[in-house]
Design a protein around this motif. Structure first.
Motif, PDB file in Angstrom:
ATOM      1  N   GLU A 143       0.848  -1.191   0.000  1.00 24.80           N
ATOM      2  CA  GLU A 143       0.000   0.000   0.000  1.00 24.80           C
ATOM      3  C   GLU A 143       0.883   1.240   0.000  1.00 24.80           C
ATOM      4  O   GLU A 143       1.835   1.340   0.776  1.00 24.80           O
ATOM      5  N   GLN A 145       1.829   4.815   0.930  1.00 23.99           N
ATOM      6  CA  GLN A 145       1.547   5.863   1.899  1.00 23.99           C
ATOM      7  C   GLN A 145       1.951   7.217   1.321  1.00 23.99           C
ATOM      8  O   GLN A 145       2.646   7.301   0.308  1.00 23.99           O
ATOM      9  N   ASP A 146       1.521   8.283   1.997  1.00 20.58           N
ATOM     10  CA  ASP A 146       1.683   9.621   1.424  1.00 20.58           C
ATOM     11  C   ASP A 146       3.119  10.132   1.420  1.00 20.58           C
ATOM     12  O   ASP A 146       3.434  11.073   0.688  1.00 20.58           O
ATOM     13  N   ASP A 203      -6.585  16.631  -2.954  1.00 22.19           N
ATOM     14  CA  ASP A 203      -6.809  15.262  -2.490  1.00 22.19           C
ATOM     15  C   ASP A 203      -7.123  14.307  -3.630  1.00 22.19           C
ATOM     16  O   ASP A 203      -6.671  13.155  -3.641  1.00 22.19           O
ATOM     17  N   SER A 204      -7.882  14.784  -4.593  1.00 23.94           N
ATOM     18  CA  SER A 204      -8.266  13.930  -5.715  1.00 23.94           C
ATOM     19  C   SER A 204      -7.049  13.528  -6.541  1.00 23.94           C
ATOM     20  O   SER A 204      -6.878  12.353  -6.901  1.00 23.94           O
ATOM     21  N   LYS A 205      -6.181  14.497  -6.839  1.00 26.45           N
ATOM     22  CA  LYS A 205      -4.988  14.219  -7.633  1.00 26.45           C
ATOM     23  C   LYS A 205      -4.020  13.341  -6.850  1.00 26.45           C
ATOM     24  O   LYS A 205      -3.386  12.437  -7.409  1.00 26.45           O
ATOM     25  N   ARG A 206      -3.915  13.567  -5.536  1.00 30.22           N
ATOM     26  CA  ARG A 206      -3.024  12.754  -4.706  1.00 30.22           C
ATOM     27  C   ARG A 206      -3.475  11.290  -4.710  1.00 30.22           C
ATOM     28  O   ARG A 206      -2.660  10.373  -4.860  1.00 30.22           O
ATOM     29  N   ASN A 207      -4.766  11.073  -4.569  1.00 29.90           N
ATOM     30  CA  ASN A 207      -5.294   9.705  -4.598  1.00 29.90           C
ATOM     31  C   ASN A 207      -5.064   9.050  -5.952  1.00 29.90           C
ATOM     32  O   ASN A 207      -4.763   7.861  -6.037  1.00 29.90           O
ATOM     33  N   SER A 208      -5.196   9.845  -7.008  1.00 21.41           N
ATOM     34  CA  SER A 208      -4.982   9.328  -8.358  1.00 21.41           C
ATOM     35  C   SER A 208      -3.528   8.915  -8.557  1.00 21.41           C
ATOM     36  O   SER A 208      -3.238   7.841  -9.123  1.00 21.41           O
ATOM     37  N   ARG A 210      -1.400   8.100  -6.191  1.00 19.55           N
ATOM     38  CA  ARG A 210      -1.137   6.956  -5.327  1.00 19.55           C
ATOM     39  C   ARG A 210      -1.553   5.661  -6.025  1.00 19.55           C
ATOM     40  O   ARG A 210      -0.817   4.669  -6.013  1.00 19.55           O
ATOM     41  N   LYS A 211      -2.722   5.677  -6.638  1.00 13.77           N
ATOM     42  CA  LYS A 211      -3.203   4.496  -7.360  1.00 13.77           C
ATOM     43  C   LYS A 211      -2.323   4.189  -8.566  1.00 13.77           C
ATOM     44  O   LYS A 211      -2.049   3.030  -8.873  1.00 13.77           O
TER      45      LYS A 211
END
Length: 223
Positions: A143, A145-146, A203-208, A210-211
């Protein structure tokens, strides 16, 4: 306790001795392994001009250390600074990394995270590559992490996914199922497509991102 006063655990005498033994064992095993390095995107050659952030799953640290000593450092001419947990277990890893000429920076997402990012940024300014296990030090395994995305934001360096596999390996009964190639194993190490992280992220771009990084890691790290 305020994060600014957290002091990393130092290696005990037993840990220092154990670190030396582990390093000797890994060097001995290396003479029996057949390691193939693959760099389809030319990232190691390009890193002669600019350092990068090496992204390695926690259970493939052995591959990462040998990739650095056998391939990354000889070609790029740059040393590596790697984030290591500030815990007692991290103190043992520090001794092994130092034996591989990797400079440890103590911290994790839960302890000394901000200080470690600042210290890694300073190492980058001296020309060093940076290394992070994005699922360490305690998981969950595989996983992202940030911390690694934040480091890329701060430094402007690309993230290079590291893929590794061995045809014969031992899996430890640890949270990450740590992998150690067996004697005379064939090992394949591949550098994945670089991931660029912009300075500004919502947040949206960070999650993208990360995936996307997890997807690139999964493709080159077969079980």
């Amino acid at each position: 306790m305020n994060e600014s006063v957290i002091i990393p655990n130092k290696a005990s005498l037993v840990q220092r001795l154990a670190g030396g033994v582990l390093y000797a064992l890994l060097r001995l095993l290396r003479f029996t392994w057949r390691i193939n390095f693959s760099d389809p995107h030319g990232v190691i050659k390009d890193s002669r001009d600019k350092p990068f952030i090496l992204c390695v799953w926690h259970n493939r640290l052995v591959f990462g250390m040998h990739a650095y000593s056998n391939n990354i450092k000889p070609i790029s001419g740059r040393r590596l600074a790697a984030m290591v947990s500030a815990s007692k277990d991290g103190a043992l890893l520090v001794e092994v990394l130092k034996a591989f000429d990797i400079e440890p920076v103590r911290g994790s997402t839960s302890r000394r995270g901000r200080q470690a990012l600042l210290e890694l940024s300073r190492k980058m300014k001296t020309g060093m590559h940076l290394g992070i296990t994005p699922d360490g030090p305690r998981g969950p395994s595989y996983e992202i992490q940030d911390g690694i995305l934040a480091l890329s934001q701060v430094t402007g360096l690309p993230i290079i996914p590291l893929g590794a596999s061995a045809n014969r390996k031992y899996r430890f009964n640890s949270w990450d199922r740590f992998q150690l190639p067996m004697p005379f194993a064939r090992c394949d190490v591949i550098y994945g497509r670089p991931l660029e992280v912009p300075r500004q992220l919502d947040d949206s771009k960070r999650n993208s991102l990360r995936k996307e990084l997890k997807s690139r890691m999964d493709v080159i790290n077969p079980e």
